[in-house]
Design a protein around this motif. Structure first.
Motif, PDB file in Angstrom:
ATOM      1  N   SER A  30       6.578   8.364   7.781  1.00 19.06           N
ATOM      2  CA  SER A  30       5.388   8.451   6.918  1.00 19.06           C
ATOM      3  C   SER A  30       4.514   9.650   7.269  1.00 19.06           C
ATOM      4  N   GLN A  31       4.768  10.295   8.396  1.00 17.40           N
ATOM      5  CA  GLN A  31       3.984  11.475   8.763  1.00 17.40           C
ATOM      6  C   GLN A  31       4.458  12.735   8.050  1.00 17.40           C
ATOM      7  N   TRP A  32       5.721  12.740   7.564  1.00 14.96           N
ATOM      8  CA  TRP A  32       6.217  13.978   6.956  1.00 14.96           C
ATOM      9  C   TRP A  32       7.143  13.766   5.762  1.00 14.96           C
ATOM     10  N   PHE A  33       7.832  12.645   5.690  1.00 15.53           N
ATOM     11  CA  PHE A  33       8.890  12.465   4.702  1.00 15.53           C
ATOM     12  C   PHE A  33       8.423  11.783   3.423  1.00 15.53           C
ATOM     13  N   ALA A  34       7.546  10.814   3.539  1.00 12.37           N
ATOM     14  CA  ALA A  34       7.068  10.066   2.370  1.00 12.37           C
ATOM     15  C   ALA A  34       5.569   9.824   2.535  1.00 12.37           C
ATOM     16  N   ALA A  35       4.903   9.518   1.437  1.00 15.61           N
ATOM     17  CA  ALA A  35       3.464   9.250   1.486  1.00 15.61           C
ATOM     18  C   ALA A  35       3.180   8.048   2.383  1.00 15.61           C
ATOM     19  N   LYS A  36       4.055   7.048   2.313  1.00 17.87           N
ATOM     20  CA  LYS A  36       3.918   5.849   3.126  1.00 17.87           C
ATOM     21  C   LYS A  36       5.294   5.220   3.280  1.00 17.87           C
ATOM     22  N   VAL A  37       5.548   4.651   4.439  1.00 17.55           N
ATOM     23  CA  VAL A  37       6.808   3.957   4.696  1.00 17.55           C
ATOM     24  C   VAL A  37       6.482   2.640   5.379  1.00 17.55           C
ATOM     25  N   ASN A  38       7.008   1.557   4.824  1.00 14.51           N
ATOM     26  CA  ASN A  38       6.816   0.226   5.406  1.00 14.51           C
ATOM     27  C   ASN A  38       8.165  -0.345   5.815  1.00 14.51           C
ATOM     28  N   THR A  39       8.153  -1.072   6.921  1.00 16.85           N
ATOM     29  CA  THR A  39       9.358  -1.744   7.385  1.00 16.85           C
ATOM     30  C   THR A  39       9.439  -3.117   6.722  1.00 16.85           C
ATOM     31  N   LEU A  40      10.635  -3.456   6.262  1.00 13.51           N
ATOM     32  CA  LEU A  40      10.898  -4.752   5.638  1.00 13.51           C
ATOM     33  C   LEU A  40      11.969  -5.472   6.445  1.00 13.51           C
ATOM     34  N   PRO A  41      12.171  -6.762   6.207  1.00 12.71           N
ATOM     35  CA  PRO A  41      13.238  -7.479   6.926  1.00 12.71           C
ATOM     36  C   PRO A  41      14.630  -6.913   6.604  1.00 12.71           C
ATOM     37  N   GLU A  42      15.572  -7.223   7.463  1.00 13.26           N
ATOM     38  CA  GLU A  42      16.989  -6.877   7.271  1.00 13.26           C
ATOM     39  C   GLU A  42      17.235  -5.368   7.214  1.00 13.26           C
ATOM     40  N   HIS A  43      16.594  -4.625   8.114  1.00 11.13           N
ATOM     41  CA  HIS A  43      16.790  -3.171   8.234  1.00 11.13           C
ATOM     42  C   HIS A  43      16.476  -2.422   6.944  1.00 11.13           C
ATOM     43  N   ARG A  44      15.504  -2.931   6.185  1.00  7.19           N
ATOM     44  CA  ARG A  44      15.114  -2.254   4.950  1.00  7.19           C
ATOM     45  C   ARG A  44      13.765  -1.568   5.138  1.00  7.19           C
ATOM     46  N   PHE A  45      13.586  -0.487   4.389  1.00  8.64           N
ATOM     47  CA  PHE A  45      12.359   0.294   4.433  1.00  8.64           C
ATOM     48  C   PHE A  45      11.887   0.518   3.000  1.00  8.64           C
ATOM     49  N   ASP A  46      10.565   0.533   2.830  1.00  6.85           N
ATOM     50  CA  ASP A  46       9.966   0.802   1.528  1.00  6.85           C
ATOM     51  C   ASP A  46       9.314   2.180   1.606  1.00  6.85           C
ATOM     52  N   PHE A  47       9.922   3.160   0.914  1.00  8.66           N
ATOM     53  CA  PHE A  47       9.412   4.529   0.882  1.00  8.66           C
ATOM     54  C   PHE A  47       8.543   4.691  -0.357  1.00  8.66           C
ATOM     55  N   LEU A  48       7.361   5.233  -0.180  1.00  6.97           N
ATOM     56  CA  LEU A  48       6.442   5.427  -1.295  1.00  6.97           C
ATOM     57  C   LEU A  48       6.285   6.920  -1.581  1.00  6.97           C
ATOM     58  N   TRP A  49       6.685   7.337  -2.784  1.00  6.97           N
ATOM     59  CA  TRP A  49       6.509   8.707  -3.272  1.00  6.97           C
ATOM     60  C   TRP A  49       5.861   8.630  -4.639  1.00  6.97           C
ATOM     61  N   ASP A  50       4.840   9.417  -4.878  1.00  5.81           N
ATOM     62  CA  ASP A  50       4.155   9.461  -6.174  1.00  5.81           C
ATOM     63  C   ASP A  50       3.813   8.061  -6.676  1.00  5.81           C
ATOM     64  N   ASN A  51       3.319   7.235  -5.786  1.00 10.00           N
ATOM     65  CA  ASN A  51       2.930   5.843  -6.088  1.00 10.00           C
ATOM     66  C   ASN A  51       4.086   4.990  -6.600  1.00 10.00           C
ATOM     67  N   GLU A  52       5.316   5.393  -6.314  1.00 12.58           N
ATOM     68  CA  GLU A  52       6.492   4.599  -6.683  1.00 12.58           C
ATOM     69  C   GLU A  52       7.204   4.138  -5.426  1.00 12.58           C
ATOM     70  N   SER A  53       7.563   2.870  -5.422  1.00 15.04           N
ATOM     71  CA  SER A  53       8.249   2.275  -4.296  1.00 15.04           C
ATOM     72  C   SER A  53       9.762   2.488  -4.430  1.00 15.04           C
ATOM     73  N   HIS A  54      10.395   2.878  -3.329  1.00 19.34           N
ATOM     74  CA  HIS A  54      11.851   3.059  -3.291  1.00 19.34           C
ATOM     75  C   HIS A  54      12.359   2.317  -2.058  1.00 19.34           C
ATOM     76  N   ILE A  55      13.133   1.266  -2.288  1.00 17.58           N
ATOM     77  CA  ILE A  55      13.638   0.449  -1.180  1.00 17.58           C
ATOM     78  C   ILE A  55      14.968   1.016  -0.701  1.00 17.58           C
ATOM     79  N   ALA A  56      15.068   1.190   0.617  1.00 18.82           N
ATOM     80  CA  ALA A  56      16.304   1.693   1.218  1.00 18.82           C
ATOM     81  C   ALA A  56      16.673   0.785   2.392  1.00 18.82           C
ATOM     82  N   ARG A  57      17.957   0.734   2.654  1.00 18.16           N
ATOM     83  CA  ARG A  57      18.448  -0.029   3.800  1.00 18.16           C
ATOM     84  C   ARG A  57      18.942   0.962   4.837  1.00 18.16           C
TER      85      ARG A  57
END
Length: 130
Positions: A30-57
């Motif tokens: 979240s410091q350089w790659f995306a506006a915000k990154v949240n950790t989710l269960p099961e090795h998933r991450f929520d990347f936020l770009w341009d106010n859009e959520s993108h879920i990645a595992r």
């Protein structure tokens, strides 16, 4: 839709151990790659770009070596999802650290992708003092 594999590499003046948290953790990303990154269960991450959520595992992780994030629901058949892969290599000869990025997505404009990654790397270089 057709996918494109873009690979680029950058030299950074930082040890793999120092660099790795910036490519593998939500707080680091979240410091350089995306506006915000949240950790989710099961090795998933929520990347936020341009106010859009993108879920990645996080599909692979090798401590101080590599990490791959596969973006869910980016393939028509459930296979061949978009992904970004970060790989850290260190030259034994020069002790230089290299970050190799593989960006696999529907963006087929190599020049656009190079500009995007160049900008992101400038942010990362500022953070790690490189």
């Amino acid at each position: 839709m057709e996918k494109f594999k873009f690979v680029t590499e950058y030299e950074l003046r930082a040890s793999p151990k120092m660099l790795f948290p910036y490519i593998s953790t939500a707080s680091g990303l979240s410091q350089w790659f995306a506006a915000k990154v949240n950790t989710l269960p099961e090795h998933r991450f929520d990347f936020l770009w341009d106010n859009e959520s993108h879920i990645a595992r996080q599909v692979s992780l090798r401590q101080n070596k590599s990490v791959r994030f596969e973006f869910l629901d980016t393939a028509e058949n459930g296979h061949d999802n978009n992904y970004v892969d970060f790989r850290v290599d260190q030259s034994e000869l020069t002790q230089s650290t290299y970050l190799r990025i593989t960006d696999y997505s529907t963006n087929t404009d190599a020049e656009d992708l190079q500009d995007l990654w160049d900008g992101l790397m400038e942010k990362l270089r500022e953070i790690v003092g490189s």
